[in-house]
Write a protein that holds these residues in place. Structure first.
Motif, PDB file in Angstrom:
ATOM      1  N   LEU A 200       7.708   2.890   5.544  1.00 25.17           N
ATOM      2  CA  LEU A 200       7.729   3.091   4.099  1.00 25.17           C
ATOM      3  C   LEU A 200       6.402   2.616   3.510  1.00 25.17           C
ATOM      4  O   LEU A 200       5.824   1.636   3.972  1.00 25.17           O
ATOM      5  N   LYS A 201       5.935   3.322   2.496  1.00 18.09           N
ATOM      6  CA  LYS A 201       4.654   3.007   1.866  1.00 18.09           C
ATOM      7  C   LYS A 201       4.879   2.731   0.382  1.00 18.09           C
ATOM      8  O   LYS A 201       5.615   3.450  -0.286  1.00 18.09           O
ATOM      9  N   ALA A 202       4.204   1.710  -0.119  1.00 15.02           N
ATOM     10  CA  ALA A 202       4.363   1.298  -1.517  1.00 15.02           C
ATOM     11  C   ALA A 202       3.742   2.300  -2.461  1.00 15.02           C
ATOM     12  O   ALA A 202       2.620   2.770  -2.243  1.00 15.02           O
ATOM     13  N   GLY A 203       4.471   2.606  -3.520  1.00 18.58           N
ATOM     14  CA  GLY A 203       3.945   3.396  -4.620  1.00 18.58           C
ATOM     15  C   GLY A 203       3.465   2.462  -5.716  1.00 18.58           C
ATOM     16  O   GLY A 203       3.341   1.250  -5.521  1.00 18.58           O
ATOM     17  N   ALA A 204       3.219   3.029  -6.874  1.00 22.18           N
ATOM     18  CA  ALA A 204       2.741   2.233  -8.007  1.00 22.18           C
ATOM     19  C   ALA A 204       3.894   1.432  -8.602  1.00 22.18           C
ATOM     20  O   ALA A 204       4.962   1.984  -8.879  1.00 22.18           O
TER      21      ALA A 204
ATOM     22  N   PHE B 233      12.994   2.979  -1.175  1.00 26.51           N
ATOM     23  CA  PHE B 233      13.563   1.652  -1.377  1.00 26.51           C
ATOM     24  C   PHE B 233      12.896   1.066  -2.613  1.00 26.51           C
ATOM     25  O   PHE B 233      11.668   0.950  -2.662  1.00 26.51           O
ATOM     26  N   TRP B 234      13.702   0.700  -3.612  1.00 29.04           N
ATOM     27  CA  TRP B 234      13.211   0.150  -4.871  1.00 29.04           C
ATOM     28  C   TRP B 234      13.242  -1.370  -4.787  1.00 29.04           C
ATOM     29  O   TRP B 234      14.300  -1.975  -4.866  1.00 29.04           O
TER      30      TRP B 234
ATOM     31  N   PRO C 258       8.430   1.390  -5.817  1.00 30.77           N
ATOM     32  CA  PRO C 258       9.118   2.320  -4.926  1.00 30.77           C
ATOM     33  C   PRO C 258       8.409   2.352  -3.582  1.00 30.77           C
ATOM     34  O   PRO C 258       7.187   2.514  -3.514  1.00 30.77           O
ATOM     35  N   TRP C 259       9.149   2.161  -2.515  1.00 32.70           N
ATOM     36  CA  TRP C 259       8.635   2.277  -1.149  1.00 32.70           C
ATOM     37  C   TRP C 259       9.202   3.573  -0.576  1.00 32.70           C
ATOM     38  O   TRP C 259      10.426   3.721  -0.492  1.00 32.70           O
ATOM     39  N   ARG C 260       8.303   4.512  -0.251  1.00 36.43           N
ATOM     40  CA  ARG C 260       8.770   5.837   0.166  1.00 36.43           C
ATOM     41  C   ARG C 260       8.314   6.187   1.571  1.00 36.43           C
ATOM     42  O   ARG C 260       7.269   5.749   2.025  1.00 36.43           O
TER      43      ARG C 260
END
Length: 183
Positions: free
Chosen positions: A162-166, A128-129, A180-182
């Motif tokens: 979902l976990k937050a990316g950079a 999820f962006w 990006p939440w992946r």
């Protein structure tokens, strides 16, 4: 089972809103860097899914295969106003039946809103962006997900695994980022 990669896309205000009280995205959220990111993503998508108040209003919009989530049909129907669109009522058929009716059996599916549509896919997103415009506030606006503003968009995404990316900077002058939440 179809091989779909489901991705969500939204830009939100500092208070987690994607639209005003009239369900319209205000011009303050139409930020050039985010528009470029969003357009490029949709140009890569095999299918776009949105509700009746959502849509991207871009030059390539008429070329995109889409599913419009609505209660105006019992199950599935072609959209009389758009030959590339399928109308889908989730109460009458599954998402897989809708994608089959749209002629899309694999690839990237871009979910672009509104809140109820985003909520339907919370446990299916691969990514999820989440774009954020920290200088914009929309008092009394429409939250991007069911549960906003009681919880933040980040809390809701996290509660669905979902976990937050950079984050990436999309617009320096407005300090707009996309995270990006992946899964």
């Amino acid at each position: 089972m179809p091989a779909f990669r489901i991705e969500g896309y939204v830009i939100v205000s500092a208070d987690g809103m994607l639209a005003n009280a009239a369900h319209v995205m205000p011009d303050e959220l139409k930020i050039e860097g985010d528009k470029n990111f969003f357009t490029a993503a949709l140009d890569r998508a095999d299918l776009v899914v949105h509700g009746r108040n959502s849509g991207e209003e871009q030059p390539n919009s008429p070329k995109r295969t889409r599913i419009i989530v609505t209660r105006k049909v019992a199950s599935l129907a072609p959209d009389p106003a758009n030959p590339k669109a399928t109308l889908w009522n989730p109460a009458g058929s599954t998402f897989e039946q809708a994608t089959d009716a749209a002629g899309v059996r694999s690839g990237m599916v871009a979910i672009i809103g509104g809140p109820a549509v985003f909520g339907m896919f919370m446990d299916r997103y691969e990514t999820f962006w989440l774009s954020q415009a920290p200088k914009v506030k929309i008092p009394g606006g429409e939250g991007c997900f069911p549960g906003v503003p009681a919880r933040t968009p980040q809390q809701i995404l996290g509660s669905h695994g979902l976990k937050a990316g950079a984050p990436q900077l999309l617009d320096k002058s407005e300090n707009v980022t996309v995270t990006p939440w992946r899964r």
